[in-house]
Design a protein around this motif. Structure first.
Motif, short mmCIF file in Angstrom:
data_model
loop_
_atom_site.label_atom_id
_atom_site.label_comp_id
_atom_site.label_asym_id
_atom_site.label_seq_id
_atom_site.Cartn_x
_atom_site.Cartn_y
_atom_site.Cartn_z
N ARG A 145 7.52 -4.24 13.76
CA ARG A 145 7.70 -2.86 13.29
C ARG A 145 7.90 -1.92 14.48
NH1 ARG A 145 6.72 -2.23 7.90
NH2 ARG A 145 5.37 -3.73 6.87
N ALA A 146 7.08 -2.09 15.51
CA ALA A 146 7.22 -1.25 16.71
C ALA A 146 8.59 -1.43 17.33
CB ALA A 146 6.12 -1.59 17.72
N LEU A 205 3.11 4.30 9.58
CA LEU A 205 2.01 4.17 8.61
C LEU A 205 1.62 2.72 8.40
CD1 LEU A 205 2.97 6.79 5.89
CD2 LEU A 205 0.95 6.82 7.35
N ARG A 206 2.62 1.86 8.28
CA ARG A 206 2.33 0.43 8.07
C ARG A 206 1.60 -0.18 9.27
NH1 ARG A 206 2.59 0.88 2.94
NH2 ARG A 206 4.62 0.72 1.98
N ALA A 232 0.84 -1.20 0.00
CA ALA A 232 0.00 0.00 0.00
C ALA A 232 0.88 1.24 0.00
CB ALA A 232 -0.91 0.00 1.23
N PRO A 233 0.46 2.27 -0.72
CA PRO A 233 1.29 3.47 -0.84
C PRO A 233 1.47 4.18 0.49
CG PRO A 233 -0.91 3.88 -1.70
CD PRO A 233 -0.83 2.42 -1.38
N THR A 234 2.60 4.86 0.62
CA THR A 234 2.83 5.67 1.81
C THR A 234 2.54 7.14 1.53
OG1 THR A 234 5.16 5.83 1.26
CG2 THR A 234 4.54 4.14 2.84
N ALA A 276 -3.48 -2.24 11.31
CA ALA A 276 -4.56 -2.18 12.31
C ALA A 276 -5.91 -1.96 11.62
CB ALA A 276 -4.28 -1.08 13.32
N LEU A 277 -5.95 -1.04 10.66
CA LEU A 277 -7.21 -0.78 9.95
C LEU A 277 -7.63 -1.97 9.10
CD1 LEU A 277 -6.71 2.97 8.98
CD2 LEU A 277 -8.17 2.03 10.79
#
Length: 156
Positions: free
Chosen positions: A122-123, A60-61, A14-16, A66-67
């Motif tokens: 990631r975190a 963002l990722r 997905a784009p950033t 999460a979404l």
């Protein structure tokens, strides 16, 4: 399994967007709300500070994943995303929904919730922590907390 894998790959690609962090999050949230028709509230208590591009991408990722999980699993009617920085030298990102929650029996199963594991990784790469709080029937809350990153001056 193939459908889940395709979804993860699509989310990974997905784009950033070519915005600052807040602008990119606003675009992701708007797209999510338009596609799902889930009421989504974005609360921003974030300074105009810019983060290192790599850190912005990781944040963002995490939000995108999460979404994606909310869309796919939660049956939520409402989502709230809260961004706060400069809280005792920390940044906080909260993503919560009023959905069905996570079944703890499934949550711990090997191979399940790969997206949550990736979010944790990631975190960790940001030097932060990610907590997932959920009770069946009570929704899910994801809290990303990281030390206030080095500030990059936007005027240079």
């Amino acid at each position: 399994a193939n459908t889940e894998l395709r979804g993860l790959i699509a989310n990974f690609r997905a784009p950033t967007y070519d915005h600052n962090l807040i602008g990119s999050i606003e675009k992701i949230v708007s797209q999510f709300q338009n596609e799902t028709r889930i009421k989504t509230y974005l609360q921003k208590e974030w300074s105009s500070t810019s983060l290192a591009r790599e850190n912005e991408t990781q944040i963002l990722r995490i939000i995108q994943e999460a979404l994606w999980n909310i869309r796919k699993h939660s049956e939520a009617k409402t989502v709230r995303i809260m961004l706060k920085d400069n809280i005792k030298g920390k940044c906080h990102i909260l993503i919560e929904d009023d959905g069905i929650g996570i079944n703890k029996k499934i949550y711990g199963s090997p191979g399940e919730h790969i997206g949550l594991t990736i979010m944790q990784e990631r975190a960790s790469s940001l030097g932060g922590t990610l907590r997932v709080e959920s009770e069946p029937g009570e929704g899910t809350r994801i809290v990303l907390e990281l030390n206030q990153p080095e500030i990059r001056n936007n005027s240079s």
